[in-house]
Design a protein around this motif. Structure first.
Motif, PDB file in Angstrom:
ATOM      1  N   UNK A  11       0.834  -1.203  -0.119  1.00 55.49           N
ATOM      2  CA  UNK A  11       0.001   0.028  -0.115  1.00 55.49           C
ATOM      3  C   UNK A  11       0.970   1.408  -0.195  1.00 55.49           C
ATOM      4  N   UNK A  12       2.002   1.225   0.870  1.00 58.18           N
ATOM      5  CA  UNK A  12       2.855   2.441   1.028  1.00 58.18           C
ATOM      6  C   UNK A  12       3.483   2.910  -0.485  1.00 58.18           C
ATOM      7  N   UNK A  13       3.886   1.829  -1.221  1.00 59.41           N
ATOM      8  CA  UNK A  13       4.530   2.142  -2.495  1.00 59.41           C
ATOM      9  C   UNK A  13       3.579   3.153  -3.459  1.00 59.41           C
ATOM     10  N   UNK A  14       2.282   2.697  -3.759  1.00 60.37           N
ATOM     11  CA  UNK A  14       1.621   3.267  -4.527  1.00 60.37           C
ATOM     12  C   UNK A  14       0.954   4.857  -3.992  1.00 60.37           C
ATOM     13  N   UNK A  15       0.997   4.740  -2.594  1.00 57.53           N
ATOM     14  CA  UNK A  15       0.732   5.798  -1.905  1.00 57.53           C
ATOM     15  C   UNK A  15       1.727   7.093  -1.799  1.00 57.53           C
ATOM     16  N   UNK A  16       3.068   6.817  -1.733  1.00 54.29           N
ATOM     17  CA  UNK A  16       4.001   7.680  -2.062  1.00 54.29           C
ATOM     18  C   UNK A  16       3.953   8.087  -3.422  1.00 54.29           C
ATOM     19  N   UNK A  17       3.635   7.279  -4.264  1.00 55.13           N
ATOM     20  CA  UNK A  17       3.565   7.894  -5.657  1.00 55.13           C
ATOM     21  C   UNK A  17       2.551   9.033  -5.975  1.00 55.13           C
ATOM     22  N   UNK A  29       1.337  10.862  -3.393  1.00 58.60           N
ATOM     23  CA  UNK A  29       1.923  12.172  -2.746  1.00 58.60           C
ATOM     24  C   UNK A  29       3.036  12.901  -3.674  1.00 58.60           C
ATOM     25  N   UNK A  30       3.930  12.092  -4.211  1.00 60.90           N
ATOM     26  CA  UNK A  30       5.008  12.780  -4.907  1.00 60.90           C
ATOM     27  C   UNK A  30       4.004  13.418  -6.207  1.00 60.90           C
ATOM     28  N   UNK A  31       3.239  12.630  -6.844  1.00 60.28           N
ATOM     29  CA  UNK A  31       2.532  13.320  -8.211  1.00 60.28           C
ATOM     30  C   UNK A  31       1.710  14.750  -7.833  1.00 60.28           C
ATOM     31  N   UNK A  32       1.034  14.572  -6.507  1.00 56.54           N
ATOM     32  CA  UNK A  32       0.213  15.810  -6.025  1.00 56.54           C
ATOM     33  C   UNK A  32       0.973  16.847  -5.799  1.00 56.54           C
ATOM     34  N   UNK A  33       2.248  16.634  -4.847  1.00 58.58           N
ATOM     35  CA  UNK A  33       3.117  17.985  -4.956  1.00 58.58           C
ATOM     36  C   UNK A  33       3.707  18.485  -6.025  1.00 58.58           C
ATOM     37  N   UNK A  34       4.194  17.332  -7.019  1.00 54.40           N
ATOM     38  CA  UNK A  34       4.495  18.037  -8.286  1.00 54.40           C
ATOM     39  C   UNK A  34       3.569  18.720  -9.079  1.00 54.40           C
ATOM     40  N   UNK A  35       2.299  18.171  -9.202  1.00 57.09           N
ATOM     41  CA  UNK A  35       1.657  18.724 -10.157  1.00 57.09           C
ATOM     42  C   UNK A  35       0.670  19.909  -9.322  1.00 57.09           C
ATOM     43  N   UNK A  52      14.009  23.548  -0.736  1.00 55.51           N
ATOM     44  CA  UNK A  52      13.317  22.033  -0.689  1.00 55.51           C
ATOM     45  C   UNK A  52      12.548  21.885   0.734  1.00 55.51           C
ATOM     46  N   UNK A  53      12.955  22.854   1.634  1.00 59.64           N
ATOM     47  CA  UNK A  53      12.557  22.471   3.022  1.00 59.64           C
ATOM     48  C   UNK A  53      10.923  22.380   3.135  1.00 59.64           C
ATOM     49  N   UNK A  54      10.676  23.408   2.234  1.00 57.32           N
ATOM     50  CA  UNK A  54       8.977  23.770   2.619  1.00 57.32           C
ATOM     51  C   UNK A  54       8.218  22.619   1.922  1.00 57.32           C
ATOM     52  N   UNK A  55       8.835  22.095   0.815  1.00 55.74           N
ATOM     53  CA  UNK A  55       8.142  20.923   0.279  1.00 55.74           C
ATOM     54  C   UNK A  55       7.981  19.851   0.991  1.00 55.74           C
ATOM     55  N   UNK A  56       9.247  19.694   1.496  1.00 55.54           N
ATOM     56  CA  UNK A  56       9.434  18.474   2.422  1.00 55.54           C
ATOM     57  C   UNK A  56       8.503  18.462   3.891  1.00 55.54           C
TER      58      UNK A  56
END
Length: 917
Positions: free
Chosen positions: A60-66, A68-74, A87-91
């Motif tokens: 479950x964690x692997x697709x969830x991390x993706x 999150x990553x795609x949401x922040x990116x777009x 980068x600290x704000x994004x983190x």
């Protein structure tokens, strides 16, 4: 003047000195502050480590991390990097999202989801359907002549919702995009308060960013998709993709449609296909196929044009009244009505209207008594052979039951009393006093009651002239076929109505019901060939049909398999027994049945069969046969009846099923006083053997009411409030009763039918799975909430919003014609998968209306949004039971206009009573 100048200069000098002192006393020197700030900014940013574990399950964690990553990116990075490279704000945002997901996952593991999926979800859907049904009824009651618009239906829907829910209405959230966004923001803020650590939640900038991502980037697009009627229609078609579309169901949908957009879309597509087929340059055998296709498309186009013209002119006619005045309706014998579930409920309603219900209930009660007595005596006889004597108890029970029937219907105290000859009543009373009761003790009086119902103008003869009789024919699909076919089917008589026979048929269909002696029908098999369909090879026979009457002549081709001929032969020989000795169908052949010589021989034999069948002498000998022949030779897909296996099984299953049905019908239709008496008698059987006592109590006497009596109107409360405690523990029975009640509107029918359906469902569940089905359902819910299934759902969400890792573009709205044809295809698919057994239980017309009501409910975006939000609210109330989410949702929806109108209405109605006090 000089004094003023001196004073001004002195003040200026003192002020500058004071300011200089203040600057050196309270503020740091500017020369060292700015360089220090620049130095801090030039330092290397600290590395923030983020734990990628979220739920404790890697799948479950692997697709969830993706996600999150795609949401922040777009949604964040594309604009944030234009302001800063830090980068600290994004983190920090990523860490905040992960904290929320960790808390959510932890909470989800602690919840038992079985009640939500098996109870709350079904109850919410059933209540939503009830509100929609009540809204449709309100629209109809307002004006029968003017059809309400979609906007009227939506407004009425939310009026009914507030009447049913009392303290909440979701009209603003579902109809106003601005209010919907505000609702989602408020909801996300509450969720972040529950899921985030206090320090993260207090960071307003971080909280607002995460809130906007969840509300507008995740929830709103998901709700938009789930609420889109076109998406739902496509999903329905995908879910039942393995079933074939039925031609009769398609034509029924066209004839029943009241949506001009649907009809125009189908008509335009038919015209497009016609233009294409006419442009083809073909010869030989292909030209016959194309001609048949052109004729079929022309027929569809003609039906669409006719229906559009009727809707636009506003000349929609009540076809029930038209059929009632038509005159030539088929005759259903009384003995057939008494053994058919669907027909009996209409006759029962009519007898109650005319005050003859006591006669009908007496007849049914005696039927149940006879079967029960026979079975009890058979059990008693077998136990006596085993050396176990319980004669007195069994005979005492039978005597008590017989006396109860006598007191209820035949005694001087009976009200209403069954009117029969006094000497028959006296003879029965004498028998009850001096002899042991037998299963046949009421037979003489029962025959007299049957004759009375059959001959008396108040009962069966008048019933045939009543609108209820026409409605009964519609439910039996017999408005177009004047023949009634009896069979050995244990569910009652089987009716061979045309598949397109419907209460809502077009006027042209109704006007062609009767056969005309001037019509001449000729048919012969012109060709044969071998077809291969999905790996199955079979022979196909092309039948050329000529039909002539005084003014016109028609010719068409239809295609039939040998199995169609065989099924047709079985139908007509069952209906017309004299044909079995005259008509002989060519026999089956297991091997080499695709050989060319064999096909030619069979073609010749089938031709001889057709010619003998179509002789004028044969038609005159059996006038009703013509309708079967027309149906078989019509240019459409042939609808088969029962298969050979079903016909063979009937001879074994029917006697037992008939007995059980008669007993169930008779006991469950008893008036309350007698039913209570028989229930008490059944309770006294505990001294008998456990097996016999349980069988009799469970099968015949103990009849708990399906719906308990309540002080409130049951139509204005949630669906689950109406189920009794005996049903709640049985998950599948509860679900099926909820859905059947609301989909097919069974509460509008008599209680006898509903009790009969409940008993049937109980027997079906016990026979299929017994007590293990509840365990299977619980196991299925566990499987649905397992890590593998949750991971699959997350992957589906990821792939839907970010296919191949790229944010999906907004899907353009499909063309209106395509969307309308999708609607027609969806309705056709739903009608095609409805089993005939369901139609035999609750009626063909009720089945059609119920299925189309559910489909129509999904065609309104605002109503779909309401259902999604109801499901979401139920999910959150289940996930956080310790918090008062119900009160929160009531506050969030408190600005509803419908809610304010409802409160004002209550105040207006309550004011006079308060003044009197």
């Amino acid at each position: 003047m000089r004094g003023f100048v001196v004073t001004l200069l002195f003040g200026k000098t003192n002020s500058e000195k004071y300011l200089e002192q203040c600057e050196h006393s309270f503020l740091p020197p500017t020369s060292t502050g700015i360089p220090k700030c620049l130095e801090e900014m030039k330092r290397e940013a600290r590395t923030i480590k983020i734990d990628r574990r979220l739920t404790g399950a890697n799948i479950i964690d692997e697709p969830l991390q993706q996600v999150i990553q795609f949401s922040l990116r777009d949604y964040v990075q594309y604009w944030y990097y234009t302001l800063s490279d830090d980068e600290s704000f994004l983190l920090e945002i990523r860490q905040t999202l992960q904290n929320a997901l960790i808390q959510f996952a932890t909470r989800s593991k602690e919840i038992d989801w079985q009640p939500y999926f098996t109870t709350r979800l079904v109850d919410d859907f059933g209540t939503h359907l009830r509100v929609f049904r009540k809204a449709q009824q309100k629209i109809t009651e307002k004006d029968d002549q003017v059809k309400g618009t979609a906007e009227d239906l939506v407004d009425t829907f939310f009026e009914v919702e507030v009447e049913m829910e009392k303290d909440v209405c979701r009209d603003l959230v579902c109809t106003s995009p601005k209010d919907e966004e505000g609702f989602l923001r408020d909801l996300c803020e509450v969720l972040l308060y529950l899921l985030l650590p206090p320090g993260d939640f207090q960071n307003k900038i971080m909280r607002y960013f995460v809130r906007e991502i969840l509300a507008r980037g995740v929830l709103l697009p998901l709700i938009n998709q789930l609420s889109d009627p076109d998406y739902i229609n496509q999903y329905i078609i995908w879910m039942i993709r393995d079933s074939n579309c039925n031609y009769e169901a398609f034509m029924n949908i066209i004839k029943l449609s009241d949506n001009i957009g649907e009809l125009e879309a189908v008509r335009d597509k038919a015209a497009e296909e016609l233009q294409y087929l006419r442009s083809l340059d073909t010869a030989g055998d292909d030209i016959n196929t194309i001609k048949n296709q052109i004729n079929s498309l022309l027929f569809v186009k003609k039906v669409c044009d006719s229906r559009i013209q009727r809707l636009q002119s506003g000349k929609e006619i009540n076809t029930v009244k038209l059929a009632a005045n038509f005159g030539k309706l088929c005759t259903v014998p009384l003995d057939s009505i008494l053994v058919d579930n669907v027909a009996l409920q209409f006759f029962m309603d009519y007898m109650q209207q005319t005050g003859g219900q006591a006669h009908l209930f007496f007849w049914m009660t005696v039927e149940g008594y006879r079967v029960t007595a026979q079975q009890q005596l058979e059990v008693l006889s077998s136990r006596q052979k085993d050396g176990k004597h319980q004669t007195n108890q069994t005979k005492g029970l039978l005597r008590a039951a017989a006396v109860g029937i006598y007191e209820q219907y035949l005694s001087e105290k009976a009200s209403p009393r069954v009117t029969v000859d006094d000497y028959l009543v006296a003879k029965l009373a004498d028998t009850l006093n001096h002899e042991d009761p037998t299963p046949e003790i009421f037979d003489d009086i029962q025959r007299k009651v049957y004759e009375l119902m059959l001959r008396d103008e108040r009962f069966y003869p008048s019933f045939r002239q009543n609108a209820l009789y026409v409605r009964m024919l519609a439910e039996l699909d017999m408005l177009k076929d004047p023949s009634f076919r009896g069979s050995d089917d244990g569910d009652g008589e089987s009716f061979n109505g045309s598949p397109t026979g419907s209460i809502n048929l077009s006027l042209d269909d109704l006007s062609n019901v009767s056969s005309d002696d001037s019509v001449q029908l000729h048919a012969y098999i012109s060709d044969t060939g071998v077809c291969n369909d999905h790996g199955k090879t079979y022979a196909l026979y092309a039948i050329t049909v000529h039909r002539r009457n005084v003014n016109t002549e028609e010719m068409w081709k239809t295609y039939r398999r040998y199995s169609d001929f065989h099924d047709f032969h079985m139908r007509i020989t069952e209906q017309f027994e004299n044909l079995s000795s005259i008509l002989k169908l060519p026999g089956k052949k297991t091997f080499n049945n695709m050989d060319r010589d064999f096909l030619e021989k069979r073609k010749k034999d089938l031709n001889a069969y057709l010619q003998l069948l179509l002789t004028p002498e044969m038609m005159k000998a059996s006038p009703a046969l013509a309708h079967y022949v027309y149906d078989f030779l019509e240019n459409k897909a042939y609808s088969k009846g029962k298969g050979d296996f079903a016909r063979k099984m009937d001879t074994f299953v029917n006697p037992l099923r008939n007995s059980m049905r008669n007993v169930s019908n008779a006991v469950k239709s008893l008036p309350d006083s007698l039913a209570e008496g028989m229930t008490k008698m059944s309770d006294n059987m505990g001294k008998m053997s456990e097996r016999l006592g349980q069988d009799i109590r469970q099968s015949f006497f103990k009849v708990p009411p399906l719906i308990p009596k309540t002080d409130s109107d049951p139509e204005h409360c949630r669906v689950s409030a109406q189920l009794d405690d005996t049903v709640d523990d049985n998950i599948p029975l509860r679900v099926m009763l909820l859905l059947m009640d609301e989909v097919f509107d069974l509460k509008e029918r008599n209680q006898w039918l509903r009790r009969n359906i409940k008993n049937l469902l109980q027997q079906l569940i016990r026979a299929t799975y017994g007590d293990t089905i509840n365990r299977k359902i619980v196991d299925h819910v566990d499987w649905m909430t397992s890590p593998e299934q949750v991971a699959d759902l997350v992957k589906r969400f990821r792939d839907a919003f970010w296919p191949n890792g790229i944010l999906a573009e907004t899907i353009p709205c499909r063309d209106k014609g395509i969307r309308m044809r999708t609607r027609v295809a969806g309705k056709t698919k739903l009608l095609s998968i409805m089993p005939d057994e369901l139609k035999h239980i609750i009626g063909a017309e009720t089945t059609r209306k119920g299925i189309l009501r559910v489909f129509e409910m999904f065609q309104h975006n605002q109503l779909n949004r309401r259902m999604v939000y109801v499901f979401l609210e139920g999910f959150l109330e289940t996930l956080f039971p310790q918090y008062k989410f119900r009160e929160l949702f009531n506050k969030l929806h408190s600005r509803s206009k419908q809610m304010q109108k409802y409160k004002q209405k209550l105040q207006t109605t309550q004011a006079p009573s308060l003044q009197k006090r």
